[in-house]
Design a protein around this motif. Structure first.
Motif, PDB file in Angstrom:
ATOM      1  N   PHE A   1      -7.593  -3.498   2.848  1.00 59.42           N
ATOM      2  CA  PHE A   1      -6.259  -3.675   3.421  1.00 59.42           C
ATOM      3  C   PHE A   1      -5.947  -5.134   3.761  1.00 59.42           C
ATOM      4  CE2 PHE A   1      -3.271  -2.410   7.121  1.00 59.42           C
ATOM      5  CZ  PHE A   1      -2.169  -2.508   6.291  1.00 59.42           C
TER       6      PHE A   1
ATOM      7  N   PRO B   1      -4.598   0.846  -0.658  1.00 63.00           N
ATOM      8  CA  PRO B   1      -4.259  -0.564  -0.870  1.00 63.00           C
ATOM      9  C   PRO B   1      -3.980  -0.794  -2.357  1.00 63.00           C
ATOM     10  CG  PRO B   1      -6.277  -0.323   0.430  1.00 63.00           C
ATOM     11  CD  PRO B   1      -5.970   1.017  -0.169  1.00 63.00           C
TER      12      PRO B   1
ATOM     13  N   TYR C   1       0.828  -1.207   0.000  1.00 64.77           N
ATOM     14  CA  TYR C   1       0.000   0.000   0.000  1.00 64.77           C
ATOM     15  C   TYR C   1       0.859   1.253   0.000  1.00 64.77           C
ATOM     16  CZ  TYR C   1       1.048  -0.082   5.062  1.00 64.77           C
ATOM     17  OH  TYR C   1       1.687  -0.103   6.287  1.00 64.77           O
TER      18      TYR C   1
ATOM     19  N   SER D   1      -6.293   7.198  -5.262  1.00 62.36           N
ATOM     20  CA  SER D   1      -6.512   5.755  -5.169  1.00 62.36           C
ATOM     21  C   SER D   1      -7.274   5.236  -6.382  1.00 62.36           C
ATOM     22  CB  SER D   1      -7.280   5.425  -3.887  1.00 62.36           C
ATOM     23  OG  SER D   1      -7.517   4.035  -3.788  1.00 62.36           O
TER      24      SER D   1
END
Length: 543
Positions: free
Chosen positions: A345, A506, A299, A322
């Motif tokens: 995650f 992530p 991540y 993201s």
């Protein structure tokens, strides 16, 4: 993802004659195996570990080494199940707050003295002590040991920690609240014993070869920082008769491609597969290339401290960045080693974990890009006011490849200008811990096989919450999960909050993508954490 090696597990065979001389009783080696004349194992790591002190070790490579030198209450078998280490059994009170461990009476330190319950008591209190300033002291708190929080904070003396040596072979641990997965946490290196007299005699130098007294299957016989560490069989180890490898050598080779070259030249028995090369190598070396699920998540983290970059304090900006990451390209084209895209995650293969529905995961990349553009524009960034990102990662070719790819995605989709910087491992850890970054690469590997090992990093007081993300609802959910009959509901709620707040991006869930000498047998391919024990490995003669 499967392993292409022919031999996944060695059978639990019996008596074997070792290359002309020694005999092993109750061995894990098949009776028809022909052992190599030299029982050695040489493996590569990319950088030096900050510490190999069980109370201080914080990285996976360091933990791998500590696991050979020291032994805790429990070990893991090839499937990741708990098996006896120094402890042979335990009982738990009716209220699930008091664990009483029975230690084996034949466990010894490498200097021949017995391993006692007092050695565990000392080690755990030392790890929690502010005087040691361990980066992993928070793990003692995660274990819910009585008074751990107050001890770590310096509000109580280490002697107040809820761990007591009742006698030499009886260790009692008191928890502040029931923790169903507490026994699983006991294979972690932070819980390993250390010998007080050894630490006090040599101070910080007690971890040096010739000084270190350890209780694992191996002892440290050579250590050259940034070059090599050599571990040799510990003749005092209680199960030394069933240890086969004579020496285990860890070589520091920074460049993955150089590591592969040295592996193919026969200098290494195990090395990482460089990004993008697994498809070719698995075709050329089907009995040596391996890819199996590994309990780690990759991540990027944002610096959310009050003095961190103002632009990243806005969750809309974080969401846009993201959304613009095409994770399929990262795992299929850049890495190509069996990794999986990550939109939450916790690693998908974590025991008992059920990933919640994350909206982003069900969108096409075109939809994600369009939404990312809308969000970034709504936050006030565009052609007249471009967003700039300083991205730091630790020196590694795969990390560089991922960073270059993502910076290009941000540029093409959002017009973001990214500055990339790589740092040596220890410098990188220091920078992240002190907040000297804007956006930084992160990788987290499970300390035990349960979702909290990932999500506890989102807790505001976590020692590895390097973003310094604070969300009271997340803290409350994680606290409730520890005693909940259905913790997955709390974990799912936390994952959904992360997907909205986006303190981290992530990117992918790991696979262990390695080259492993096909003469090395008994590698624990089915162990999700890839916790390996050299004492369980052996090398067969070349065919």
């Amino acid at each position: 993802m499967t392993l292409t090696r022919r031999h996944l597990m060695a059978s639990t065979a019996a008596v074997l004659v070792l290359t002309g001389t020694a005999t092993l009783a109750e061995s894990h080696i098949p009776a028809d195996a022909t052992l190599a004349a030299e029982q050695t194992f040489v493996y590569r790591v990319g950088d030096e570990s900050p510490s190999i002190d069980p109370g201080k070790v914080e990285d996976t490579d360091g933990s791998d080494m500590v696991r050979q030198l020291f032994e805790g209450l429990y070990n893991q078998d090839a499937d990741g199940n708990l098996i006896p280490g120094v402890a042979t059994d335990y009982t738990v009170s009716d209220d699930n707050l008091t664990y009483t461990f029975t230690l084996r009476d034949n466990a010894k330190w490498s200097n021949g003295t017995p391993v006692t319950a007092g050695d565990f008591e000392y080690a755990w209190k030392r790890a929690a002590s502010p005087a040691l300033a361990s980066p992993y002291s928070w793990y003692i708190e995660l274990m819910s040991i009585e008074n751990a929080s107050a001890v770590i904070a310096g509000e109580m003396e280490p002697d107040a920690l809820g761990v007591t040596a009742v006698d030499d072979t009886t260790l009692q641990v008191t928890l502040s609240e029931p923790l169903p997965y507490f026994p699983q946490m006991l294979t972690h290196s932070t819980t390993f014993p250390v010998l007080q007299s050894n630490v006090e005699e040599f101070g910080d130098d007690w971890v040096q070869p010739g000084n270190m007294v350890s209780n694992g299957a191996y002892v440290l016989t050579e250590f050259v920082p940034q070059e090599r560490a050599v571990m040799s069989r510990n003749t005092e180890y209680w199960d030394n008769a069933n240890t086969t490898l004579e020496t285990v050598t860890r070589l520091v080779v920074a460049d993955e491609n150089v590591g592969l070259t040295r592996y193919l030249a026969g200098e290494l028995d195990r090395t990482d597969v460089p990004a993008g090369q697994y498809p070719r190598l698995s075709q050329e070396y089907p009995d040596q290339a391996m890819s199996v699920p590994l309990s780690c998540s990759y991540y990027y983290m944002f610096n959310l401290r009050d003095n961190g970059p103002e632009e990243f304090q806005d969750p809309v900006v974080r969401q846009a960045l993201s959304l613009a990451v095409d994770r399929d390209i990262i795992v299929d084209a850049v890495l190509a080693g069996g990794q999986k895209p990550a939109y939450n995650f916790t690693h998908w293969a974590t025991a008992g974990f059920e990933a919640p529905e994350i909206a982003m995961a069900n969108m096409t990349q075109e939809e994600r890009n369009a939404q990312a553009q809308e969000l970034l524009a709504s936050a006030g960034y565009g052609a007249d006011n471009p967003l700039t990102v300083d991205l730091v990662y630790n020196t590694n070719e795969s990390h560089r490849a991922v960073a270059v790819a993502i910076s290009q995605m941000w540029k093409q989709t959002l017009g973001v200008e990214t500055t990339l910087a790589n740092q040596e491992w220890q410098t990188f850890l220091d920078a992240r811990g002190s907040g000297d970054f804007d956006v930084a690469r992160g990788g987290w590997c499970a300390d035990y096989n349960e979702a909290s090992t990932f999500l506890d990093l989102m807790q505001s007081g976590s020692g590895y919450n390097d973003s310094k993300y604070v969300n009271e609802e997340v803290d409350a959910l994680l606290a409730n999960a520890k005693t909940s009959d259905n913790p997955n509901a709390d974990y799912a709620a936390v994952e959904k909050i992360i997907a909205t707040d986006m303190p981290i991006i992530p990117i992918y869930h790991y696979a262990a993508v390695k080259m492993l000498n096909d003469q090395i047998e008994n590698w624990p391919v089915n162990n999700f954490q890839q916790n390996w024990y050299a004492k369980d490995l052996y090398k067969v003669a070349a065919e």
